[in-house]
Design an enzyme around this catalytic site. Sequence first.
Site, PDB file in Angstrom:
ATOM      1  N   GLU A  47       0.629  -1.111   0.026  1.00 37.93           N
ATOM      2  CA  GLU A  47       0.015  -0.078  -0.061  1.00 37.93           C
ATOM      3  C   GLU A  47       0.995   1.205  -0.059  1.00 37.93           C
ATOM      4  O   GLU A  47       1.737   1.322   1.090  1.00 37.93           O
ATOM      5  CB  GLU A  47      -0.988  -0.033   1.223  1.00 37.93           C
ATOM      6  CG  GLU A  47      -1.774   1.242   1.251  1.00 37.93           C
ATOM      7  CD  GLU A  47      -2.699   1.706   2.353  1.00 37.93           C
ATOM      8  OE1 GLU A  47      -3.458   2.553   2.233  1.00 37.93           O
ATOM      9  OE2 GLU A  47      -2.231   0.996   3.407  1.00 37.93           O
ATOM     10  N   ASP A  72       5.184   4.852   3.656  1.00 39.47           N
ATOM     11  CA  ASP A  72       4.955   6.132   3.578  1.00 39.47           C
ATOM     12  C   ASP A  72       6.399   6.936   3.972  1.00 39.47           C
ATOM     13  O   ASP A  72       7.079   6.122   4.484  1.00 39.47           O
ATOM     14  CB  ASP A  72       3.852   6.370   4.658  1.00 39.47           C
ATOM     15  CG  ASP A  72       3.017   7.653   4.440  1.00 39.47           C
ATOM     16  OD1 ASP A  72       3.559   8.718   4.310  1.00 39.47           O
ATOM     17  OD2 ASP A  72       2.090   7.642   4.387  1.00 39.47           O
ATOM     18  N   ASP A 121      -2.144  12.241  -1.897  1.00 42.44           N
ATOM     19  CA  ASP A 121      -2.260  13.697  -2.180  1.00 42.44           C
ATOM     20  C   ASP A 121      -2.211  13.718  -3.785  1.00 42.44           C
ATOM     21  O   ASP A 121      -1.406  13.659  -4.505  1.00 42.44           O
ATOM     22  CB  ASP A 121      -1.057  14.337  -1.536  1.00 42.44           C
ATOM     23  CG  ASP A 121      -1.169  16.005  -1.886  1.00 42.44           C
ATOM     24  OD1 ASP A 121      -1.660  16.246  -2.552  1.00 42.44           O
ATOM     25  OD2 ASP A 121      -0.288  16.517  -0.925  1.00 42.44           O
ATOM     26  N   ASP A 157     -10.815  10.658  -4.318  1.00 43.95           N
ATOM     27  CA  ASP A 157     -11.995  11.400  -4.388  1.00 43.95           C
ATOM     28  C   ASP A 157     -11.813  12.300  -5.393  1.00 43.95           C
ATOM     29  O   ASP A 157     -12.630  13.282  -5.621  1.00 43.95           O
ATOM     30  CB  ASP A 157     -12.174  11.885  -2.874  1.00 43.95           C
ATOM     31  CG  ASP A 157     -10.935  12.970  -2.394  1.00 43.95           C
ATOM     32  OD1 ASP A 157     -10.034  12.432  -2.353  1.00 43.95           O
ATOM     33  OD2 ASP A 157     -11.331  14.067  -2.431  1.00 43.95           O
TER      34      ASP A 157
END
Length: 219
Positions: A47, A72, A121, A157
């Site tokens: 991920e 991350d 982002d 989104d």
Amino acid sequence: MSRRKTAKYNLAIELDNVIQSPKPIWGNLQGKWKSAYFKNDHPLVLELGCGRGEYTNGLGKLFPDMNFVGIDVKGDRLAQGGRAAREMELTNTTFLRIHMQVIDEHFAENEVDEIWITFPDPRLRDRDEKRRLTFHTFLNRYKRILKPGGVLHLKTDSLPFFEFSEGSLAENDWKIIAKTNDLYTSEWMDDHYGIKTRFEEMFYEKGFNINYLRATNTK
């Protein structure tokens, strides 16, 4: 480094399921994730931009016969994911702190079975295009580490970012095999396994549609 940042850094260092510099294991697992770290031959799933690891841990709980690595650059977020994994008693999830630009230095060619990119982002300013996780330089790195026929999932989104990603994938020889601009009313609703990140919950509650696509490399 501020006292607060030092505390978060130390927490990530103390967790054995958060892999970051200067831990000796950091940088020494390329090509050996299954044999040296997870000690099994189960499929390896990444991920990217995992944040607090909701998806990494959610998938790990649902699929105990698969290995999951959340990636991350934010140590405090990874520490939260690592701590949550320990509370859930997950042994098939771990977290890696790196910049995505060097992902192919930490995973070998054809080592990865599947990649998830969940609510990155979108970096919508033109000058930030090269930093988008679906820019062609990143896609080429993913293609190197994914097995032939490996799958990449994207959830966001942001419609502009989604449309950019769709075009970038097509231009770089990825085959899009599923696509929707409204995941929760689509035939692929079950394909995200009901897992929602913190950002997804927030955007969905505000009425934003969730865009989803699934693509496979064609190398």
